[in-house]
Design a protein around this motif. Structure first.
Motif, mmCIF file in Angstrom:
data_model
loop_
_atom_site.group_PDB
_atom_site.id
_atom_site.type_symbol
_atom_site.label_atom_id
_atom_site.label_comp_id
_atom_site.label_asym_id
_atom_site.label_seq_id
_atom_site.Cartn_x
_atom_site.Cartn_y
_atom_site.Cartn_z
ATOM 1 N N GLY A 126 26.945 147.671 -42.500
ATOM 2 C CA GLY A 126 27.330 146.500 -42.667
ATOM 3 C C GLY A 126 27.629 145.907 -41.253
ATOM 4 O O GLY A 126 27.807 146.454 -40.325
ATOM 5 N N ASP A 127 27.697 144.557 -41.407
ATOM 6 C CA ASP A 127 27.876 143.813 -40.223
ATOM 7 C C ASP A 127 28.807 142.689 -40.330
ATOM 8 O O ASP A 127 28.520 141.837 -40.984
ATOM 9 N N PRO A 128 30.087 142.718 -39.912
ATOM 10 C CA PRO A 128 30.674 143.815 -39.038
ATOM 11 C C PRO A 128 30.908 145.186 -39.743
ATOM 12 O O PRO A 128 31.218 144.981 -41.021
ATOM 13 N N ALA A 129 31.181 146.020 -38.939
ATOM 14 C CA ALA A 129 31.673 147.351 -39.824
ATOM 15 C C ALA A 129 33.103 147.492 -39.594
ATOM 16 O O ALA A 129 33.669 147.139 -38.765
ATOM 17 N N GLU A 130 33.748 147.529 -40.727
ATOM 18 C CA GLU A 130 35.027 147.543 -41.062
ATOM 19 C C GLU A 130 35.719 148.804 -40.602
ATOM 20 O O GLU A 130 35.364 149.794 -41.379
ATOM 21 N N LEU A 131 36.702 148.714 -39.847
ATOM 22 C CA LEU A 131 37.516 150.111 -39.340
ATOM 23 C C LEU A 131 38.791 149.944 -39.524
ATOM 24 O O LEU A 131 39.584 148.717 -39.246
ATOM 25 N N THR A 132 39.519 150.892 -39.784
ATOM 26 C CA THR A 132 41.231 150.843 -39.687
ATOM 27 C C THR A 132 41.278 151.194 -37.999
ATOM 28 O O THR A 132 40.395 151.597 -37.472
ATOM 29 N N LEU A 133 42.618 150.738 -37.746
ATOM 30 C CA LEU A 133 42.902 150.733 -36.356
ATOM 31 C C LEU A 133 42.964 152.269 -35.861
ATOM 32 O O LEU A 133 42.524 152.482 -34.940
ATOM 33 N N LEU A 134 43.362 153.137 -36.732
ATOM 34 C CA LEU A 134 43.400 154.636 -36.276
ATOM 35 C C LEU A 134 42.005 155.113 -36.122
ATOM 36 O O LEU A 134 41.958 155.697 -35.128
#
Length: 240
Positions: A126-134
């Motif tokens: 995916g664009d953008p890649a979704e990440l958790t802050l951790l």
């Protein structure tokens, strides 16, 4: 406080737990996986309270029932201070407390204290890649950003002030409940959101090879280059 009064307090406590558990309110106190245990505990308290009340009503309706006495010349009433147990129950029923936020982030050290130099998998598609802050923090600090390069990334969190007053992106990480919550902090560069503390934002941008030290616990604080951002409503599950 007699037994009937104690049962009433127990009923309200159980009801408050159930009310929080069947809505998203419990997510402000504990992790999502603890919901079944809260429902079970609340149900048990309510059932126990009802049974106790029924027993007291039967006792009072018996013709031979005399004054409440335990056989030693003492009544069954306890101290009236026991009614104070109703306060947390009433608070849960009628007051919605806020989740931990910018104040906690300002007073506690960042969660990036464990060295996790492991083989990190590629970012999700995916664009953008979704990440958790951790996840972003561990990849940026302990993997030196190798899996973050050349990818657009999306992070979601609330704004909290850095020691110099500049906004940073933060979120509270729980092991079990809010009592053990610690913040994960991400410094911001580029199009830094200009909004009050505790504002929830969704930021899109890229990893940059820059870190600083958290003055509270000397943990590494990675940075993020913001290209675009938007305000969002606080998620139902505010913690990571």
């Amino acid at each position: 406080m007699n037994r009937a009064s104690q049962a009433v307090v127990m009923f309200f406590l159980g009801g408050a737990i159930l009310r929080a558990s069947v809505t998203d309110l419990y997510l402000r106190y504990v992790k999502q996986g603890l919901r079944p245990f809260l429902i079970a505990a609340g149900t048990l308290l309510v059932i126990t309270a009802i049974v106790a009340l029924l027993q007291e009503l039967r006792h009072l309706n018996r013709p031979e029932a005399g004054p409440e006495d335990d056989g030693h010349g003492h009544g069954r009433s306890g101290p009236t201070v026991g009614w104070l147990l109703l306060l947390p129950a009433l608070a849960l029923l009628f007051v919605v407390p806020p989740a931990l936020g910018a104040d906690t982030a300002a007073r506690a050290g960042s969660a990036l204290t464990d060295n996790r130099e492991v083989a990190y998998p590629p970012l999700p598609p995916g664009d953008p890649a979704e990440l958790t802050l951790l996840d972003y923090g561990y990849r940026a600090v302990f993997d030196h950003g190798r899996t973050l390069q050349d990818r657009r990334i999306q992070l979601t969190g609330f704004l909290a002030p850095e020691p110099d007053g500049q906004p940073m992106l933060a979120r509270i990480v729980l092991s079990c409940c809010a009592a053990d919550g610690v913040p994960i902090k991400i410094g911001l560069r580029g199009q830094v959101p200009q909004a009050p503390a505790d504002t929830w934002v969704r930021a899109t941008g890229r990893w940059i090879p820059h870190t600083t030290k958290d003055p509270i616990n000397d943990a590494d604080v990675p940075y993020f280059e913001v290209s675009t951002w938007e305000k969002i409503t606080a998620p139902a599950e505010p913690y990571e």
